[in-house]
Design an enzyme around this catalytic site. Structure first.
Site, short mmCIF file in Angstrom:
data_model
loop_
_atom_site.label_atom_id
_atom_site.label_comp_id
_atom_site.label_asym_id
_atom_site.label_seq_id
_atom_site.Cartn_x
_atom_site.Cartn_y
_atom_site.Cartn_z
N PHE A 25 -9.26 -2.61 2.80
CA PHE A 25 -9.90 -2.39 4.09
C PHE A 25 -9.37 -1.10 4.68
O PHE A 25 -8.18 -0.79 4.60
CB PHE A 25 -9.63 -3.56 5.04
CG PHE A 25 -10.34 -4.83 4.65
CD1 PHE A 25 -11.61 -5.10 5.13
CD2 PHE A 25 -9.74 -5.74 3.80
CE1 PHE A 25 -12.28 -6.26 4.77
CE2 PHE A 25 -10.39 -6.91 3.43
CZ PHE A 25 -11.67 -7.16 3.92
N HIS A 67 -9.88 -5.35 11.10
CA HIS A 67 -10.61 -5.21 9.84
C HIS A 67 -11.99 -4.58 10.05
O HIS A 67 -12.88 -4.76 9.22
CB HIS A 67 -10.78 -6.57 9.16
CG HIS A 67 -9.51 -7.22 8.73
ND1 HIS A 67 -8.66 -7.83 9.61
CD2 HIS A 67 -8.94 -7.33 7.51
CE1 HIS A 67 -7.61 -8.32 8.95
NE2 HIS A 67 -7.76 -8.02 7.67
N GLU A 126 0.81 -1.22 0.00
CA GLU A 126 0.00 0.00 0.00
C GLU A 126 0.84 1.27 0.00
O GLU A 126 0.53 2.23 -0.71
CB GLU A 126 -0.95 0.00 1.20
CG GLU A 126 -2.09 -1.00 1.13
CD GLU A 126 -1.71 -2.39 1.63
OE1 GLU A 126 -0.52 -2.62 1.91
OE2 GLU A 126 -2.61 -3.25 1.72
#
Length: 327
Positions: free
Chosen positions: A83, A129, A60
């Protein structure tokens, strides 16, 4: 108008903007041939090809940094983070670079970056999450943060985000992915202005402000309150930053009471900001102290029975707002 699923509204927004503007590109984990973990990018790779719809490694920080550079040099990148919790992996390029570069370079560059992600609880995904982190990013000058709760707002706010010349974070709700709602027919232009709240229900007894995934909970709670004779003015800010305080203040000045509902924990949250700004600007209009309705200050539990107790329920919201209205 037509019925459309929440995730389909995102797909439509991406497709329409990619058709309209060839500088719009999409990349992230599993956005390509597989069509996304929630089918939200299905068909886009086939329609626009691998140069404009790119699968990335699980990195990411790297691909968000690449998107910042792409935005500065002529593209309008749209990035998916699967997420919301994983925004922690790309805080530096998002917070220290994207949000600040236009300011630091005296307006010589724009950073038209859109980053969307799926957050919140209700699907028993556990502490890593299930988080709702809007308050973190609303705290950052230079970032816009939107939280659409309906398919129509997903469509309109995502399109508005892609067209914005500033970085915009689109926080979507995991529990809302399969929900349905009205949106304009295919081919009709639909933009929702960033920074403008929606008044979902007009009332006289209490102002109820609800963010993100808590909006459907608030809608049901307001209906239950109405059956008991309590009239709630229900506001969905839709945008955490900039926050439409004009709509909230106008409502509080009519009702004299304020309750704020959100899925993140209470300390330093969006509810705290709303309450602080209302007391600064309209303290004399308040008949009772404002309240915040949030989960406890603890991580989200895995167990379905515990998560059900953890998240604010329709019954809890109706009870607490009803008690405020009666005070």
């Amino acid at each position: 108008m037509k019925k459309i699923k929440y995730y389909q509204a995102l797909t439509r927004a991406l497709r329409e903007e990619m058709e309209r503007d060839p500088s719009v590109v999409l990349f992230g984990e599993d956005v390509g041939p597989s069509g996304g973990i929630f089918a939200q990018t299905r068909g886009l790779h086939a329609a626009f090809g691998p140069l404009r719809v790119r699968d990335t490694p699980i990195a990411e920080n790297g691909f968000v940094a690449a998107a910042v550079g792409a935005a500065m040099t002529g593209l309008r990148p749209v990035v998916e983070i699967g997420f919301e919790d994983f925004l922690t992996c790309c805080m530096d390029p998002l917070v220290n670079q994207a949000a600040k570069l236009r300011y630091m370079l005296g307006g010589q560059v724009s950073v038209p970056l859109t980053l969307y992600t799926f957050g919140g609880g209700g699907v028993n995904a556990g502490p890593q999450h299930s988080q709702s982190l809007a308050a973190w990013f609303a705290h950052v000058p230079g970032l816009k943060v939107v939280m659409p709760a309906t398919p129509g707002d997903v469509l309109g706010l995502t399109k508005a985000a892609i067209r914005d010349d500033n970085p915009v974070l689109v926080l979507l709700g995991k529990k809302l992915i399969g929900t349905s709602g009205e949106a304009p027919d295919d081919g009709e232009e639909h933009l929702v202005p960033i920074g403008k709240a929606a008044v979902l229900r007009e009332g006289t007894d209490v102002t109820l402000v609800a963010f993100g995934q808590m909006v459907p909970v608030a809608v049901k709670a307001a209906a239950a309150l109405a059956e008991g004779g309590v009239s709630a003015d229900l506001i969905d800010p839709r945008t955490a930053s900039p926050l439409d305080m004009d709509s909230i203040l106008a409502s509080v000045r009519r009702t004299g009471r304020l309750a704020v509902l959100h899925e993140a924990q209470g300390p330093c949250g969006l509810g705290s900001e709303v309450v602080a700004r209302v007391t600064e600007a309209a303290f004399s209009a308040l008949k009772r102290p404002p309240i915040r309705i949030t989960p406890p200050f603890a991580p989200s539990p895995f167990a379905p029975s515990l998560e059900k107790l953890y998240l604010p329920s329709v019954e809890r919201v109706a009870e607490e707002v009803g008690a405020l209205a009666a005070a």
